[in-house]
Design an enzyme around this catalytic site. Structure first.
Site, PDB file in Angstrom:
ATOM      1  N   LYS A  32       0.850  -1.189   0.000  1.00  0.00           N
ATOM      2  CA  LYS A  32       0.000   0.000   0.000  1.00  0.00           C
ATOM      3  C   LYS A  32       0.886   1.238   0.000  1.00  0.00           C
ATOM      4  CE  LYS A  32      -3.890   1.708   2.862  1.00  0.00           C
ATOM      5  NZ  LYS A  32      -4.719   1.353   4.053  1.00  0.00           N
ATOM      6  N   SER A  42      -9.628   1.080   3.191  1.00  0.00           N
ATOM      7  CA  SER A  42      -8.832   1.973   2.364  1.00  0.00           C
ATOM      8  C   SER A  42      -7.726   1.257   1.586  1.00  0.00           C
ATOM      9  CB  SER A  42      -8.201   3.048   3.242  1.00  0.00           C
ATOM     10  OG  SER A  42      -7.232   2.485   4.120  1.00  0.00           O
ATOM     11  N   SER A  48      -9.610  -1.381   7.261  1.00  0.00           N
ATOM     12  CA  SER A  48      -9.065  -1.125   5.923  1.00  0.00           C
ATOM     13  C   SER A  48      -8.297  -2.280   5.284  1.00  0.00           C
ATOM     14  CB  SER A  48      -8.167   0.110   5.951  1.00  0.00           C
ATOM     15  OG  SER A  48      -8.939   1.269   6.078  1.00  0.00           O
TER      16      SER A  48
END
Lengths: 95, 485
Positions: B76, B151, B175
């Protein structure tokens, strides 16, 4: 939960976020609906409960106070918006 | 192109047998990334360095090979990594290059992993759909008109689309687990303090935790073995023994006790999700585990408490983005005040501003006791209810999300509807406990996930339960576009 434009402007100023006039109006509605949802937590009886700041029961670890970092100023400033002679540049604050 | 292994375990076996080289694997991943650009899973692709790292892995003497030698992994774009930009999905950091590597990046690299690039995400990890990225929304590979969740949207989409066998995400309120559920993956949020947060851009520091996302529990164990452990640079990382999670996978789950929280199942849950939880319960029973009711009466107050605590912490953490030392600076500032106001106004997107304003309000004079302290008290109640439940059960089974992946744009105009997506994932973050989401069914071509929650540092048992479940079921073997879906 009633929020007015003046409150939104005050909070935005505290957070140093510039808001255009129409933007402030939009955040009034958003904050009202968020705070209305948040108010639901007042239905929970928390009398006598100690606030919890950290989920794990451990104390802050200590270490010997020795220098472990080398000087990396140039590397850290390589991505700064404006620097000169090792200083960060901002608009003049004191005349 | 022949089908290459799409799990870490499969890829590791193919590398060990000499059937494939890391260069083959990495080239194939890069080709899949190229072919799937419309999914918008990546912010930056690090092809050249990945191919060099793959070649180095191929040439490494057997004795020097770490547990992830030559295996492609994506991270990420919230993890600082040198040599590539680190954006956190924000215009604020659009061009920012971190001067150091996050601890988890160092550990992956030291274990021989080949890092392919940085995945898309909701800006500063604030979002439940992947639609809040400055670099545009990510699409769900199972149905491109639906969101992949957030997310960690790009990490989930990249694995689900077969671009990479595994990816790292972060989980502050769900997330990792929510996008894993939406994309048919297995994802783990470890115990707070299990994995170092050093070099992970902070959203809410008392809740943030990094974890792995992959197709199955065995791959998560492989990654957690490398990621977990104390780090003196993160004083909240905990010096607790790291077991060999891979070795622990195959232990029998017979006799384990799994709690079913009636309080959570009473929430607004889609019928298919409820059916998936029920079917999973039966699988565990057939494996010899016993199911017992547990009580978590305050868990549903987690969403309102979280949406005070997380924005409050975010408003403090994001104060560092001031246009002075790094990140976006507005053009031609007239004064220092003007520099702050315009740099932050231009650099942050709408959801980030919304949370900073909410957090600033909650912390402001006259509201602190009613909001922040009340939320922290609820946090203690929720944590204590979990600890009480875990005196009687080994793990708790719950939904991961109220519904399968929703359509792109469906909830973007209603922040509160988006926040309520996190109702089942937030309690674990507030309590600091580990939680794993795994695939447990399908509805209308979209995956459904269920969640296993465990006591602090109980990741091993969660992985063991998920592994046993995946030996008995085939939900984790479904792939987008395949007939099995």
């Amino acid at each position: 939960m009633a929020i007015d434009a003046e409150q939104v402007r005050r909070i935005a100023h505290l957070a140093r976020i510039g808001l255009a006039a129409d933007e402030a109006d939009r955040y009034i509605d958003d904050l009202e609906s968020i705070l209305t949802m948040v108010e639901r937590m007042h239905a929970v009886d928390t009398s006598g409960v100690t606030p919890l700041a950290h989920p794990i029961d451990v104390s802050q670890p200590l270490r010997p106070d020795r220098v472990t970092e080398s000087d990396q100023r140039d590397a850290y400033q390589a991505d700064a918006p404006a620097v000169a002679n090792g200083f960060y540049l901002v608009p003049r604050v004191v005349e | 192109m022949t089908a290459l292994p799409d799990t870490l375990g499969g890829a590791a076996r193919a590398l060990a047998s000499g059937e494939l080289s890391s260069r083959d694997l990495v080239s194939s991943c890069l080709a899949r990334i190229e072919a799937g650009q419309h999914l918008n899973a990546f912010v930056s692709i690090d092809a050249e360095r990945a191919l060099e790292a793959a070649a180095a892995a191929d040439n490494r003497p057997a004795a020097d090979r770490g547990p992830l030698n030559g295996l492609p992994i994506a991270v990420k774009d919230i993890f600082c990594q040198t040599g590539v930009r680190t954006t956190a999905g924000s215009r604020m950091l659009e061009h920012w290059r971190a001067p150091y590597d996050a601890t988890v990046i160092e550990r992956l690299a030291a274990a021989g992993a080949v890092l392919l690039g940085k995945t898309n995400m909701d800006e500063f990890a604030m979002g439940s759909s992947g639609e809040n990225s400055y670099f545009g929304a990510t699409r769900n590979p199972w149905n491109e008109n639906h969101v992949p969740g957030g997310s960690s949207s790009g990490s989930a989409a990249a694995v689900a689309a077969g671009m990479v066998p595994a990816a790292l995400g972060t989980d502050t309120g769900g997330s990792i687990r929510q996008p894993a559920a939406f994309c048919g993956l297995t994802g783990l949020k470890p115990t707070y303090g299990r994995v170092s947060r050093w070099g992970m851009i902070a959203f809410a520091s008392s809740l943030d935790q990094a974890g792995p996302m992959a197709w199955d529990a065995a791959d998560l164990a492989l990654l957690l073995n490398v990621m977990a452990g104390v780090d003196h640079r993160d004083s909240t990382s905990v010096d607790e023994i790291v077991p060999d999670y891979t070795a622990g996978l195959t232990a029998s789950v017979r006799g384990l006790r799994i709690g079913l929280p009636g309080d959570l199942l009473g929430a607004d849950v889609n019928a298919e999700v409820r059916a998936a939880v029920d079917a999973s319960r039966k699988v565990f029973e057939s494996l010899g585990a016993s199911i017992v009711p547990v009580s978590l009466p305050t868990a549903l107050a987690g969403v309102p408490a979280y949406y005070v605590l997380a924005p409050a912490e975010a408003s403090a953490n994001l104060a560092r983005f001031d246009g002075v030392r790094f990140g976006h600076r507005c053009a031609d500032p007239q004064s220092l005040e003007d520099l702050y106001l315009r740099s932050r106004s231009e650099g942050f997107g709408a959801e980030v501003k919304r949370r900073i304003l909410t957090g600033t309000y909650a912390l402001s004079v006259g509201y602190y006791d009613a909001y922040y302290l009340q939320a922290q008290k609820i946090r203690r109640l929720i944590r204590d209810e979990f600890l009480a439940a875990f005196r009687n059960v080994d793990a708790i089974l719950a939904p991961t999300t109220p519904s399968p992946a929703f359509a792109l744009g469906e909830k973007t105009d209603d922040p509160v509807a988006m926040y309520l997506q996190d109702v089942f994932t937030i309690p674990a973050n507030l309590a600091g406990i580990p939680a794993l989401s795994m695939p447990a069914g399908m509805t209308d071509g979209l995956p459904l996930g269920v969640q296993l929650l465990g006591p602090h540092f109980g990741e091993g048992k969660l992985l063991q339960l998920a592994y046993a479940f995946q030996q008995a079921t085939d939900h984790h073997l479904r792939r987008p576009g395949s007939a099995a879906a």
